[in-house]
Scaffold this motif. Structure first.
Motif, PDB file in Angstrom:
ATOM      1  N   GLU A 119     -47.131   9.229 -37.258  1.00  0.00           N
ATOM      2  CA  GLU A 119     -46.802  10.522 -36.661  1.00  0.00           C
ATOM      3  C   GLU A 119     -45.618  10.414 -35.706  1.00  0.00           C
ATOM      4  OE1 GLU A 119     -51.216  10.752 -37.670  1.00  0.00           O
ATOM      5  OE2 GLU A 119     -49.825   9.248 -36.895  1.00  0.00           O
ATOM      6  N   HIS A 120     -45.470   9.273 -35.056  1.00  0.00           N
ATOM      7  CA  HIS A 120     -44.386   9.100 -34.087  1.00  0.00           C
ATOM      8  C   HIS A 120     -43.024   8.971 -34.754  1.00  0.00           C
ATOM      9  CE1 HIS A 120     -45.591   5.170 -35.450  1.00  0.00           C
ATOM     10  NE2 HIS A 120     -44.628   4.560 -34.804  1.00  0.00           N
ATOM     11  N   ARG A 121     -42.991   8.815 -36.081  1.00  0.00           N
ATOM     12  CA  ARG A 121     -41.728   8.770 -36.806  1.00  0.00           C
ATOM     13  C   ARG A 121     -41.406  10.101 -37.481  1.00  0.00           C
ATOM     14  NH1 ARG A 121     -39.981   4.679 -34.008  1.00  0.00           N
ATOM     15  NH2 ARG A 121     -40.911   2.664 -34.532  1.00  0.00           N
ATOM     16  N   GLU A 122     -42.289  11.064 -37.346  1.00  0.00           N
ATOM     17  CA  GLU A 122     -42.049  12.383 -37.933  1.00  0.00           C
ATOM     18  C   GLU A 122     -41.232  13.250 -36.977  1.00  0.00           C
ATOM     19  OE1 GLU A 122     -45.826  12.959 -40.904  1.00  0.00           O
ATOM     20  OE2 GLU A 122     -46.112  13.561 -38.825  1.00  0.00           O
ATOM     21  N   ARG A 123     -40.854  14.414 -37.437  1.00  0.00           N
ATOM     22  CA  ARG A 123     -40.037  15.327 -36.636  1.00  0.00           C
ATOM     23  C   ARG A 123     -40.862  15.966 -35.514  1.00  0.00           C
ATOM     24  NH1 ARG A 123     -35.313  17.350 -38.606  1.00  0.00           N
ATOM     25  NH2 ARG A 123     -35.715  19.463 -37.841  1.00  0.00           N
ATOM     26  N   HIS A 124     -40.323  15.893 -34.298  1.00  0.00           N
ATOM     27  CA  HIS A 124     -40.897  16.579 -33.139  1.00  0.00           C
ATOM     28  C   HIS A 124     -39.727  17.189 -32.382  1.00  0.00           C
ATOM     29  CE1 HIS A 124     -44.791  14.667 -33.869  1.00  0.00           C
ATOM     30  NE2 HIS A 124     -44.129  13.528 -34.040  1.00  0.00           N
TER      31      HIS A 124
END
Length: 773
Positions: free
Chosen positions: A274-279
Motif C-alpha cells: 500500500e505504501h507504494r501505491e498512489r496517495h
C-alpha cells in the motif's frame, strides 16, 4: 474625552446654577464609569490575543512551499509541519488546517478532486451583502446539485465503469464534454494555418458533438456541481504566480502522489505494498522541482541505451548490488548499461531470441507488438525489444530497486511507476499481446492468485505469459512448492502451458502460458475456483478500482473487442478495428469514419507542420507524451521516428484507450487534476490537444502547469492546441516561468503554441550555463 464633554455642557445656558452643577456631576460620573468599563473589557484582549501574522509565522516554511505568495495571502490555509525523521519529512504533503482558521475559511468549498477559492472581489461582495450572500450561496448550491443530478441521468461517463466496480468511490470525479468552438472549414491563405488547421472533413474532427457521447462511457462520473464550484480556482491575478522551488525531502526526484509521507504514515498496513501505491495530496503542489547538481541535457538515443550522465540520476546503489548481473555500472561521469539483467546476464538480445525460439508463434514485431514487462529492473529487456519492432511498457514500484525506473526513462526506454498491490493496473482489459515476468518478485500464487488474475484481466485472449523465474528450473524445496502452486493455479485459470525451455547460456529457464480464446474450459471446470467475475464487473474499469480474485469471461462474439486478434504489425496501426462498426465515434460520426478522419488529420499536421515548421530538433526527442490521445492519431503519425509515445486518455474523456492498444500502441488512464506517476524530467515533448479548456473547468491550471514543468525535461517542447482564451492563460503562466514561446498560430478562435522549457529555476542561475554546455 471627558474634558470635551465638560466644555459642551458648560457652554449651555441654564436658569439655575445649582441645576447645572448637578447635571455636570451626573454626566461626569456616567462617563467615568463607561471609561472604566471599556478599559476592563479591552485589557484581556490585548494580553492574550494573537495576530494572524504571528500564527502564520509558525508555519511559514510549509506555506511558502505549497502556495504562491498571493495564494497564501488569498487563501487563509496554514499547514503544520511534522518534524520527524528527515527521510519522512515531506513538507509538500503536510497540509493540516488549524482550527482557528476554519472559521476564516467559510468561503472555500472542498469538492474532493479540487476546490473553489473565492477571489478578493468575491469576498468583498460577500462582506458588503451583510449576510445576504449566505442565502444566495445556499440557493446556488441547491441549483448546482439539481443540475448535477440531471446531468448524471443524461450522460453516461467513462468513470462509471470504475465507479460501478468501486463502491467506495465518493463520486467526486467529473467530466465535461469539451466544446471546441473552432470553425476550421474555411480555407486559409497561409500555408502554416492550412497544415495546423486542416479544412473540410479533417477539420470537423475537432468539433466533438454532444451527440457523440452516447456510445462512449468515461472513467469519471460527471459532476456539474464540482465543475461550477471550481470555476474560480484560476480566477486570481494571472500576471504573477510566485513560483517557488519545492522544499521536500525527495528533492529533485519529487513525485507528489508517491512521496506523500503524511498519508503513508497513516496506513494501517503495508502488507500489500500500500505504501507504494498512489496517495495524492489533497491540494496538488504549485511548486517547481529543482534540478540535480550538474544536470546536463540527456544523451541522444540510441547511445542513451548504453550510457547516461551520472549527475542526471546520481544513484549508485543499484550499480553496487546488481553490477555483477550487468544491470548498471559506474564509468567516470557516466552510468553504463551492458544490457544484462537477472535472467539474462549475457545480454537482452540473446534472451529475446531465446523466447522466440522457445515458441515461434510469439512472432516478435508481427503477431506480438505491445507487451507489459512486470518488475522491469532498468528495462533493458524493453530497450532491446525495439530491435524487434516491439513496444514494451515496463513498470516497477518506486524505490524497490533504487531509481530503476528513473534509469530506464533517462535511457529513453518506456517505463512507469506502479505496483501490483491492492488496485487494478491503469489499463483496460484484454489489451496486451504478451506479459513478461523475469524474476519480478511477485508472489503470483498466494491469496487465490489475485495478482495473476489481474494479469489475466489485462492479457488479450490468446496472448502469452512468459514467466522466467527460479521455480521454473530449480528443484529446491521452496521453488518446487511455488511451482506446484502455480501449476494448480494456472490450470484452474485455463491457461495452457505451451512450453518450458532452458537457456543454457544464461542457465535459466522460462515457462510460456497462453490465455484461452473461448469459455469452453471455464464451463467444464469441476469447481468455480478462481470464480468467474459477475456479469456486472466491467473489465475496462481500471481507475482506483480494488483488485478482485475473479476471472472475466472471454468475448466470443466476433463483433465485439477481444474475440479476434488484431491485424499483424504494421498493418494494425492504420486499420480501424472491425468491432468499431457498430459504434458512434467520439466526434459524432460513425466510429470507422471518425477513426479515419482523425488519422488523416494528424498525418497532415505532423508531416506538414510539426516536423517542419515548429523549430523542433527531433533528433533530441525520444520520450513523448500525448496528454489527450483520443484515437492515438498523433502517436501513429510519429511511428517512423525513433521515439515512443505515452498515450494518455484522461479519466473524464471517452474511453478510447482499447482502440489505441488495438493499433499496436500503448497508453494509460490518468486524471490530470493529480500528479502523474513518473519521475521529474521524464519527457522530451508533451502534446496537449484541446485538453486545457476541459481541465480549467475542474482543475487548478497553475497546479497542472507545475506538473507539466515537473515531468518535462529542460529545453523540452510543449505543444498545446486550444481555444484562444485558454492559450492566453497558458502563455501568461509559461512566460512567468521564463519559458520560451517559440511559435504561435491562430485561426478564428483556435490557436497553437509551441513552447520550450527553460533551464530557469529560482536560485539556480549559477549552474545553468554549465548544464547547457
Amino acid at each position: 474625552m471627558a474634558m470635551g464633554k465638560y466644555s459642551r455642557v458648560d457652554g449651555k445656558k441654564s436658569s439655575s446654577y445649582g441645576l447645572t452643577i448637578t447635571i455636570v456631576l451626573l454626566l461626569s460620573l456616567c462617563l467615568v464609569g463607561a471609561w472604566m468599563f471599556m478599559s476592563s473589557w479591552s485589557a484581556p484582549t490585548d494580553s492574550v490575543g494573537y495576530s494572524s501574522s504571528d500564527t502564520a509565522k509558525d508555519v511559514e516554511p510549509v506555506t511558502k512551499n505549497d502556495l504562491s505568495k498571493e495564494e497564501a495571502d488569498r487563501d487563509p490555509k496554514n499547514f503544520s509541519d511534522e518534524k520527524k525523521e528527515e527521510n519522512e519529512a515531506v513538507t509538500e504533503n503536510n497540509h493540516v488546517k488549524s482550527d482557528s482558521e476554519n472559521s476564516a475559511e467559510g468561503n472555500q468549498v472542498d469538492e474532493g478532486s479540487g476546490e473553489k477559492t473565492e477571489t478578493v472581489e468575491e469576498k468583498k461582495e460577500s462582506e458588503d451583502s451583510n449576510g445576504d450572500g449566505d442565502g444566495e450561496k445556499e440557493k446556488n448550491v441547491k441549483e448546482v446539485e439539481s443540475e448535477s443530478d440531471e446531468a448524471k441521468q443524461k450522460e453516461k461517463t467513462q468513470l462509471e465503469e470504475s465507479t460501478e466496480e468501486n463502491k467506495s468511490e465518493d463520486g467526486n470525479g467529473n467530466e465535461e464534454k469539451s466544446e471546441e468552438n473552432a470553425s476550421e472549414t474555411e480555407e486559409s491563405t497561409e500555408k502554416s494555418n492550412k497544415d495546423v488547421f486542416p479544412a473540410g472533413d479533417q477539420a470537423e474532427i475537432t468539433k466533438e458533438s454532444s451527440t457523440g457521447d452516447g456510445a462512449w462511457s468515461t472513467q469519471l462520473v460527471e459532476s456539474q456541481n464540482e465543475k461550477k464550484a471550481q470555476q474560480s480556482s484560476i480566477s486570481k491575478d494571472q500576471s504573477s504566480y510566485g513560483w517557488k522551488t519545492c522544499n521536500v525531502t525527495a528533492g529533485p526526484d519529487y513525485i507528489p502522489c508517491l512521496d506523500n509521507w503524511q498519508a503513508i504514515k497513516k496506513l494501517h498496513t503495508t502488507m500489500h505494498y500500500e505504501h507504494r501505491e498512489r496517495h495524492c495530496p489533497e491540494e496538488t503542489p504549485h511548486c517547481l522541482v529543482s534540478l540535480p547538481d550538474g544536470y546536463k541535457r540527456s544523451i541522444k538515443w540510441p547511445k542513451s541505451r548504453e550510457k547516461i550522465w551520472y549527475n542526471n540520476v546520481p544513484h549508485t546503489k543499484l550499480a553496487e548490488i546488481k553490477g555483477h548481473q550487468n544491470w548498471v555500472k559506474m564509468s567516470g561521469e557516466h552510468l553504463t548499461f551492458p544490457g544484462g539483467g537477472t535472467q539474462f546476464k549475457n545480454g537482452a538480445l540473446h534472451y529475446i531470441d531465446f523466447i522466440q525460439q522457445s515458441h515461434p508463434a510469439i512472432a516478435w514485431g508481427n503477431r506480438t507488438r505491445v507487451i507489459l514487462d512486470v518488475g522491469c529492473g532498468v528495462a533493458s529487456f524493453g530497450g532491446y525489444l525495439f530491435e524487434r519492432d516491439v513496444l514494451a511498457l515496463s513498470f516497477a514500484p518506486k524505490d524497490e530497486h533504487e531509481a530503476q525506473v528513473q534509469f530506464a526513462l533517462e535511457r529513453g526506454i518506456p517505463a512507469m511507476l506502479n505496483v501490483m498491490g491492492t488496485k487494478r493496473l491503469p489499463f483496460p482489459g484484454s489489451v496486451f499481446d504478451l506479459i513478461h515476468c523475469a524474476r519480478c518478485r511477485v508472489p503470483w500464487h498466494i491469496e487465490g492468485g489475485k495478482l495473476l488474475l489481474e494479469l489475466n484481466r489485462a492479457l488479450r485472449p490468446g496472448g502469452f505469459f512468459v514467466w522466467s523465474a527460479t521455480p521454473v528450473y530449480r528443484k529446491n524445496e521452496e521453488d518446487s512448492g511455488i511451482w506446484k502452486a502455480m501449476s494448480k493455479l494456472t490450470k484452474a485459470m485455463c491457461w495452457k502451458l505451451v512450453t518450458i525451455k532452458k537457456d543454457k547460456l544464461n542457465e535459466v529457464g522460462a515457462a510460456i502460458y497462453q490465455k484461452p480464446t473461448s469459455n469452453k474450459c471455464y464451463n467444464k471446470r469441476p469447481q468455480n475456483d478462481p470464480p468467474l467475475c459477475k456479469d456486472s464487473d466491467d473489465q475496462n474499469a481500471a481507475w482506483n478500482v480494488p483488485l478482485e480474485a475473479c476471472m472475466h469471461k472471454v468475448t466470443e462474439d466476433s463483433s465485439k473487442r477481444g474475440a479476434v486478434w488484431p491485424n499483424m504489425w504494421p498493418e494494425r496501426v492504420e486499420t480501424a478495428p472491425e468491432w468499431l462498426d457498430s459504434q458512434e465515434g467520439v466526434y459524432g460520426k460513425p466510429a470507422p469514419e471518425d477513426f479515419t478522419a482523425d488519422q488523416e488529420k494528424w498525418k497532415t499536421i505532423v508531416s506538414k507542420s510539426y516536423l517542419t515548421d515548429m523549430g523542433i530538433d527531433w533528433s533530441n526527442v525520444r520520450n513523448v507524451m500525448d496528454m489527450r490521445a483520443v484515437y492515438g492519431g498523433f502517436a501513429a503519425a510519429l511511428k517512423d521516428l525513433k521515439l515512443w509515445v505515452m498515450n494518455v486518455v484522461p479519466v473524464d474523456a471517452p474511453d478510447t484507450l482499447p482502440i489505441i492498444y488495438e493499433r499496436g500502441l500503448f497508453g494509460i488512464y490518468h486524471d490530470w487534476c493529480e500528479s502523474f506517476n513518473t519521475y521529474p524530467r521524464t519527457y522530451d515533448l508533451l502534446h496537449a490537444d484541446h485538453l486545457f479548456s476541459t481541465l480549467r473547468k475542474r482543475c487548478n491550471l497553475v497546479s497542472v502547469m507545475a506538473e507539466i514543468d515537473r515531468i518535462l525535461r529542460p529545453q523540452g517542447t510543449f505543444i498545446i492546441r486550444d481555444d484562444m482564451e485558454t492559450l492566453g492563460e497558458v502563455e501568461k503562466m509559461v512566460k512567468s516561468m521564463k519559458w520560451n514561446v517559440k511559435m504561435t498560430q491562430s485561426k478564428d478562435n483556435e490557436g497553437l503554441l509551441s513552447i520550450q522549457k527553460s533551464w530557469w529555476r529560482p536560485a539556480e542561475t549559477e549552474t545553468i550555463k554549465s548544464a547547457i554546455a
